[in-house]
Design a protein around this motif. Sequence first.
Motif, PDB file in Angstrom:
ATOM      1  N   ARG A 144     -10.059   8.084   5.015  1.00 27.15           N
ATOM      2  CA  ARG A 144      -9.827   6.682   4.670  1.00 27.15           C
ATOM      3  C   ARG A 144      -8.755   6.017   5.532  1.00 27.15           C
ATOM      4  NH1 ARG A 144     -13.316   6.154   0.780  1.00 27.15           N
ATOM      5  NH2 ARG A 144     -13.035   3.909   0.685  1.00 27.15           N
ATOM      6  N   ALA A 145      -8.421   6.616   6.657  1.00 25.70           N
ATOM      7  CA  ALA A 145      -7.480   5.967   7.581  1.00 25.70           C
ATOM      8  C   ALA A 145      -8.061   4.670   8.127  1.00 25.70           C
ATOM      9  CB  ALA A 145      -7.117   6.914   8.728  1.00 25.70           C
ATOM     10  N   TRP A 146      -9.373   4.544   8.084  1.00 21.46           N
ATOM     11  CA  TRP A 146     -10.025   3.328   8.584  1.00 21.46           C
ATOM     12  C   TRP A 146      -9.727   2.108   7.709  1.00 21.46           C
ATOM     13  CZ3 TRP A 146     -13.546   1.672   4.876  1.00 21.46           C
ATOM     14  CH2 TRP A 146     -14.013   2.640   3.987  1.00 21.46           C
ATOM     15  N   GLU A 147      -9.248   2.326   6.460  1.00 18.57           N
ATOM     16  CA  GLU A 147      -8.946   1.189   5.589  1.00 18.57           C
ATOM     17  C   GLU A 147      -7.480   1.135   5.173  1.00 18.57           C
ATOM     18  OE1 GLU A 147     -11.099   1.356   1.944  1.00 18.57           O
ATOM     19  OE2 GLU A 147     -10.058   3.133   1.208  1.00 18.57           O
ATOM     20  N   SER A 148      -6.691   2.126   5.604  1.00 22.63           N
ATOM     21  CA  SER A 148      -5.282   2.178   5.229  1.00 22.63           C
ATOM     22  C   SER A 148      -4.415   1.984   6.463  1.00 22.63           C
ATOM     23  CB  SER A 148      -4.957   3.531   4.576  1.00 22.63           C
ATOM     24  OG  SER A 148      -3.563   3.733   4.513  1.00 22.63           O
ATOM     25  N   GLU A 149      -3.602   0.951   6.452  1.00 21.14           N
ATOM     26  CA  GLU A 149      -2.750   0.662   7.605  1.00 21.14           C
ATOM     27  C   GLU A 149      -1.768   1.799   7.862  1.00 21.14           C
ATOM     28  OE1 GLU A 149       0.574  -2.664   9.032  1.00 21.14           O
ATOM     29  OE2 GLU A 149      -0.754  -3.073   7.322  1.00 21.14           O
ATOM     30  N   THR A 150      -1.191   2.349   6.792  1.00 18.32           N
ATOM     31  CA  THR A 150      -0.211   3.421   6.943  1.00 18.32           C
ATOM     32  C   THR A 150      -0.856   4.672   7.528  1.00 18.32           C
ATOM     33  OG1 THR A 150       1.051   2.592   5.054  1.00 18.32           O
ATOM     34  CG2 THR A 150       1.464   4.871   5.742  1.00 18.32           C
ATOM     35  N   LEU A 151      -1.982   5.084   6.947  1.00 16.32           N
ATOM     36  CA  LEU A 151      -2.673   6.278   7.449  1.00 16.32           C
ATOM     37  C   LEU A 151      -3.133   6.075   8.893  1.00 16.32           C
ATOM     38  CD1 LEU A 151      -4.851   7.424   4.400  1.00 16.32           C
ATOM     39  CD2 LEU A 151      -2.587   8.202   5.097  1.00 16.32           C
TER      40      LEU A 151
ATOM     41  N   GLU B 197       0.810  -1.216   0.000  1.00 14.25           N
ATOM     42  CA  GLU B 197       0.000   0.000   0.000  1.00 14.25           C
ATOM     43  C   GLU B 197       0.845   1.269   0.000  1.00 14.25           C
ATOM     44  OE1 GLU B 197      -3.479   2.146   2.662  1.00 14.25           O
ATOM     45  OE2 GLU B 197      -2.030   0.802   3.586  1.00 14.25           O
ATOM     46  N   ARG B 198       1.952   1.267   0.720  1.00 16.60           N
ATOM     47  CA  ARG B 198       2.786   2.469   0.781  1.00 16.60           C
ATOM     48  C   ARG B 198       3.354   2.804  -0.587  1.00 16.60           C
ATOM     49  NH1 ARG B 198       6.884   2.586   5.702  1.00 16.60           N
ATOM     50  NH2 ARG B 198       6.996   4.745   4.992  1.00 16.60           N
TER      51      ARG B 198
ATOM     52  N   ASP C 125      -3.307   7.442  14.496  1.00 18.49           N
ATOM     53  CA  ASP C 125      -3.278   7.002  15.903  1.00 18.49           C
ATOM     54  C   ASP C 125      -2.138   7.669  16.664  1.00 18.49           C
ATOM     55  OD1 ASP C 125      -5.474   5.364  15.639  1.00 18.49           O
ATOM     56  OD2 ASP C 125      -4.321   3.518  15.352  1.00 18.49           O
ATOM     57  N   THR C 126      -0.984   7.779  16.023  1.00 16.10           N
ATOM     58  CA  THR C 126       0.168   8.390  16.678  1.00 16.10           C
ATOM     59  C   THR C 126      -0.084   9.866  16.983  1.00 16.10           C
ATOM     60  OG1 THR C 126       1.664   6.849  15.540  1.00 16.10           O
ATOM     61  CG2 THR C 126       2.639   8.843  16.467  1.00 16.10           C
ATOM     62  N   SER C 127      -0.662  10.576  16.027  1.00 17.18           N
ATOM     63  CA  SER C 127      -0.971  11.997  16.227  1.00 17.18           C
ATOM     64  C   SER C 127      -1.980  12.181  17.342  1.00 17.18           C
ATOM     65  CB  SER C 127      -1.506  12.612  14.932  1.00 17.18           C
ATOM     66  OG  SER C 127      -0.579  12.493  13.879  1.00 17.18           O
ATOM     67  N   LEU C 128      -3.000  11.343  17.353  1.00 15.96           N
ATOM     68  CA  LEU C 128      -4.035  11.438  18.384  1.00 15.96           C
ATOM     69  C   LEU C 128      -3.456  11.141  19.762  1.00 15.96           C
ATOM     70  CD1 LEU C 128      -7.074  11.807  18.996  1.00 15.96           C
ATOM     71  CD2 LEU C 128      -7.351   9.342  18.615  1.00 15.96           C
ATOM     72  N   ALA C 129      -2.659  10.097  19.864  1.00 18.04           N
ATOM     73  CA  ALA C 129      -2.057   9.739  21.148  1.00 18.04           C
ATOM     74  C   ALA C 129      -1.123  10.841  21.644  1.00 18.04           C
ATOM     75  CB  ALA C 129      -1.291   8.425  21.008  1.00 18.04           C
TER      76      ALA C 129
END
Length: 409
Positions: free
Chosen positions: A328-335, A92-93, A340-344
């Motif tokens: 579309r982060a819900w379907e992309s592992e990279t996104l 995907e990347r 998640d990192t930004s939110l955390a």
Amino acid sequence: MTKLSAIKILILDDDPFILKILARMLEKQGVVHISCCEKGEDALVLIDDADRRPDLILLDLNMPGMDGIEFVRHLVGRRYVGSLILVSGEDERMLRTTEKLVQAHKITILGYLQKPVQPEALEALLIKLAPPVQQGERAAGVKKTYDGPAIKAAIESGELVNYYQPKVRVDTGALAGVETLVRWRHPEDGIVYPDQFIGVAEKHGLINALTQKVLEQAFAQARLWQQSGYELKVAVNVSMDNLASLDFQDVVVRLAAKSAIPPNKIVLEITESQLMGDVRVSLEILTRLRLKRFHLSIDDFGTGHSSLAQLRDIPFDELKIDQGFVHRAWESETLRVIYDTSLALAKQLNMETVAEGVEDRGDWELLRQTGCDLAQGNFIAKPMPADRLSHWMKEWQTRIETESLVARD
């Protein structure tokens, strides 16, 4: 949806079996005009033929001889005006990187498909297909550019107007605030978007005058909403160029006082279109504004110069996750990892988090599941004139109930 029976589609893949599979899928979707090529050189011959030139190309990336990346470069040289769908077994990347490259070349890309291709995924991309573009039409659609004197005249004549895009709380759906987005109501060209004039304003030393007009309108509108009982936070974008003079802090404080708007109802979203000049000046301005209880937001986090260094050095209390990491982060592992990192990071720094670019129900559900604070995007509302907000609020409340957008107690 474009009528597929009128569309010419080329499939370029070095595997004959894949060509047959994709052609059969397209036929079931109603596509009549299908060409298949196993080599890039053969495909370019077809593209050079005006009668056979495809409106859409399904392009494999990893091919012997001319690979898909090189093929795209040849399309650019031929000023190809159709669309692309990438088809590949690469990860995907790699596909996302190639997608960005195609976009940078100004070629329309509908998306990418990973092998083995699923018919439903292909159908979803075909829905995005626009009517065929004739050679020469693309030039007519190129955005008009404006010069400094024209923008200066627009500022002075009051042609700049503010639109507002709602920000809502993810847990309740309640309206929490709006982002101010400037538009140019051009007497001949209609509504002109900021990407066509903000950079020019910065280049010609007009950004301070422009930002002051935006602030004046935004604060006056915030006052009207406040008088109507709407307790909203109003956000305004601030360029780093605005932070080059200590006078900017005084302008913000004066305009807020004049409109009788409490500083804690104002959010200054800091965008970095270019590197800071004298960092001491910008840090003094932002720190003093924060001391006066204005809110500071780091906009488009993770892009450009909006980075960890700014979180370290500037007293932000809000972090906006860039739309490129939300949609579309819900379907992309990279996104998803970046989101998640930004939110955390924001949570650990005790910052409120806004997710930009919420475009569909999948995006919204991801924010609900992960506990993001605020959401903004076209799924919720497009930017609108101020007088549309109350009507939108009624529509949004209806959607919350009918579409079960928030958890019920």
